[in-house]
Scaffold this active site. Structure first.
Site, PDB file in Angstrom:
ATOM      1  N   GLU A 132      30.594  26.063  48.015  1.00 24.99           N
ATOM      2  CA  GLU A 132      31.088  26.828  46.801  1.00 24.99           C
ATOM      3  C   GLU A 132      32.315  26.087  46.135  1.00 24.99           C
ATOM      4  OE1 GLU A 132      32.173  29.659  44.336  1.00 24.99           O
ATOM      5  OE2 GLU A 132      33.662  29.117  45.881  1.00 24.99           O
ATOM      6  N   LEU A 179      41.775  32.229  50.842  1.00 27.85           N
ATOM      7  CA  LEU A 179      40.347  32.926  50.890  1.00 27.85           C
ATOM      8  C   LEU A 179      40.018  33.511  51.990  1.00 27.85           C
ATOM      9  CD1 LEU A 179      38.681  29.914  48.740  1.00 27.85           C
ATOM     10  CD2 LEU A 179      39.498  31.921  47.871  1.00 27.85           C
TER      11      LEU A 179
HETATM   12  N1  LIG Z   1      38.025  34.125  45.653  1.00 26.60           N
HETATM   13  C1  LIG Z   1      38.565  33.696  44.365  1.00 26.60           C
HETATM   14  O1  LIG Z   1      37.620  33.339  43.452  1.00 26.60           O
HETATM   15  C2  LIG Z   1      40.071  33.596  44.439  1.00 26.60           C
HETATM   16  C3  LIG Z   1      40.593  32.941  43.251  1.00 26.60           C
HETATM   17  C4  LIG Z   1      42.024  32.840  43.052  1.00 26.60           C
HETATM   18  C5  LIG Z   1      42.852  33.441  44.201  1.00 26.60           C
HETATM   19  N2  LIG Z   1      42.383  34.122  45.188  1.00 26.60           N
HETATM   20  C6  LIG Z   1      42.971  34.746  46.342  1.00 26.60           C
HETATM   21  O2  LIG Z   1      43.702  35.753  45.622  1.00 26.60           O
HETATM   22  C7  LIG Z   1      44.952  35.721  46.207  1.00 26.60           C
HETATM   23  C8  LIG Z   1      45.956  35.438  45.236  1.00 26.60           C
HETATM   24  O3  LIG Z   1      45.779  36.393  44.122  1.00 26.60           O
HETATM   25  P1  LIG Z   1      46.746  37.451  43.809  1.00 26.60           P
HETATM   26  O4  LIG Z   1      45.903  38.424  42.736  1.00 26.60           O
HETATM   27  O5  LIG Z   1      47.420  38.063  44.992  1.00 26.60           O
HETATM   28  O6  LIG Z   1      47.944  36.840  42.951  1.00 26.60           O
HETATM   29  P2  LIG Z   1      47.904  35.817  41.657  1.00 26.60           P
HETATM   30  O7  LIG Z   1      47.410  36.403  40.476  1.00 26.60           O
HETATM   31  O8  LIG Z   1      47.756  34.500  41.949  1.00 26.60           O
HETATM   32  O9  LIG Z   1      49.669  35.704  41.368  1.00 26.60           O
HETATM   33  C9  LIG Z   1      50.120  36.711  40.959  1.00 26.60           C
HETATM   34  C10 LIG Z   1      51.402  36.346  40.433  1.00 26.60           C
HETATM   35  O10 LIG Z   1      51.098  35.917  38.939  1.00 26.60           O
HETATM   36  C11 LIG Z   1      52.210  36.276  38.190  1.00 26.60           C
HETATM   37  N3  LIG Z   1      51.692  37.047  37.322  1.00 26.60           N
HETATM   38  C12 LIG Z   1      50.529  37.915  37.257  1.00 26.60           C
HETATM   39  N4  LIG Z   1      50.379  38.407  36.218  1.00 26.60           N
HETATM   40  C13 LIG Z   1      51.088  37.765  35.205  1.00 26.60           C
HETATM   41  C14 LIG Z   1      51.026  37.973  34.033  1.00 26.60           C
HETATM   42  N5  LIG Z   1      50.276  38.894  33.125  1.00 26.60           N
HETATM   43  N6  LIG Z   1      52.304  37.457  33.189  1.00 26.60           N
HETATM   44  C15 LIG Z   1      53.075  36.432  33.714  1.00 26.60           C
HETATM   45  N7  LIG Z   1      53.051  36.413  35.308  1.00 26.60           N
HETATM   46  C16 LIG Z   1      51.957  36.931  36.091  1.00 26.60           C
HETATM   47  C17 LIG Z   1      53.064  36.965  38.931  1.00 26.60           C
HETATM   48  O11 LIG Z   1      54.045  36.151  39.451  1.00 26.60           O
HETATM   49  P3  LIG Z   1      55.927  36.106  39.867  1.00 26.60           P
HETATM   50  O12 LIG Z   1      55.540  37.209  40.995  1.00 26.60           O
HETATM   51  O13 LIG Z   1      56.260  34.705  40.225  1.00 26.60           O
HETATM   52  O14 LIG Z   1      56.401  36.989  38.750  1.00 26.60           O
HETATM   53  C18 LIG Z   1      52.367  37.698  39.971  1.00 26.60           C
HETATM   54  O15 LIG Z   1      53.350  37.969  41.125  1.00 26.60           O
HETATM   55  C19 LIG Z   1      45.044  34.741  47.383  1.00 26.60           C
HETATM   56  O16 LIG Z   1      44.481  35.443  48.467  1.00 26.60           O
HETATM   57  C20 LIG Z   1      43.939  33.835  46.805  1.00 26.60           C
HETATM   58  O17 LIG Z   1      43.251  32.828  47.994  1.00 26.60           O
HETATM   59  C21 LIG Z   1      40.987  33.997  45.505  1.00 26.60           C
END
Ligand SMILES: NC(=O)c1ccc[n+]([C@@H]2O[C@H](COP(=O)([O-])OP(=O)(O)OC[C@H]3O[C@@H](n4cnc5c(N)ncnc54)[C@H](OP(=O)(O)O)[C@@H]3O)[C@@H](O)[C@H]2O)c1
Length: 188
Positions: A30, A23
């Site tokens: 929050e 984050l």
């Molecule tokens: N502010 C907030 O509310 C909040 C909430 C959540 C996360 N975050 C932040 O967001 C970042 C992470 O989010 P991100 O978007 O980079 O990644 P993510 O959505 O957490 O993970 C992405 C991974 O999920 C899998 N994936 C995605 N779509 C898929 C689907 N349709 N079917 C199957 N697997 C799927 C894949 O894994 P594989 O590569 O293993 O195939 C992909 O590489 C971090 O910085 C975290 O701290 C913030």
């Protein structure tokens, strides 16, 4: 039971949600709101479900993994081994996850389904016919981010929830507000 997806996210002015796998901010109240909303159940015999992408799972510190008192569902294209954990399940897609939650295996076990990110999981969820609500914390500050909340559907309507304060929140010098948007195809 039919799955209704409740998304919960916090985004800053530029709709950023993450930076370097974490984050971009540290807002204790929050985070407490996130924990309360995703954990609380009316029926003490049931748990809520949290659905997340593999990178969000990776971002949870070891000592907080899995998110406690919740059924953790992790989406990944790979076969990940969660056998050392209780209450953690891996799925290859959101649809597969929803089908399993609606199956006899999970009957009567869960109360509310929360989608907790990241980007693509939020996008898939808002495009799904199961999309019910988005609980979006809007932070009135711009942070340097590399991950962003996807575009919201244009037809969502703003609603309120008795469990969610409506007034502007403040922690140190950072202000934020909890918004709730609902898919108009659902009445409640
Ligand atoms: N502010 C907030 O509310 C909040 C909430 C959540 C996360 N975050 C932040 O967001 C970042 C992470 O989010 P991100 O978007 O980079 O990644 P993510 O959505 O957490 O993970 C992405 C991974 O999920 C899998 N994936 C995605 N779509 C898929 C689907 N349709 N079917 C199957 N697997 C799927 C894949 O894994 P594989 O590569 O293993 O195939 C992909 O590489 C971090 O910085 C975290 O701290 C913030």
């Amino acid at each position: 039971m039919v799955v209704k997806l409740n998304l919960i996210a916090a985004a800053c002015e530029n709709m950023g949600i993450g930076k370097n796998g974490n984050l971009p901010w540290r807002l204790k109240t929050e985070m407490e709101f996130f924990t309360r909303m995703t954990s609380a159940t009316k029926d003490k015999n049931k748990k809520n479900v949290v659905i997340m992408g593999r990178r969000t799972w990776d971002s949870i510190p070891k000592k907080f993994k899995p998110l406690n008192n919740r059924i953790n569902c992790v989406l990944s294209k790979s076969d990940l081994d969660f056998s050392t954990y209780n209450d953690v399940y891996g799925f290859k897609s959101l649809e597969e996850c929803i089908k399993r939650l609606e199956s006899d295996e999970f009957h009567g076990k869960w109360e509310t389904v929360w989608v907790i990110g990241g980007s693509n999981i939020y996008k898939d969820s808002m495009e799904s016919e199961h999309f019910f609500r988005l609980y979006l914390t809007k932070i009135f500050k711009t942070y340097d981010c590399d991950t962003f909340f996807p575009n919201m559907p244009g037809n969502v309507k703003k609603v309120s929830d008795p469990d969610v304060p409506e007034e502007v929140q403040k922690e140190d010098d950072v202000e934020f507000v909890y918004h709730i948007y609902q898919n108009p195809n659902f009445e409640t």
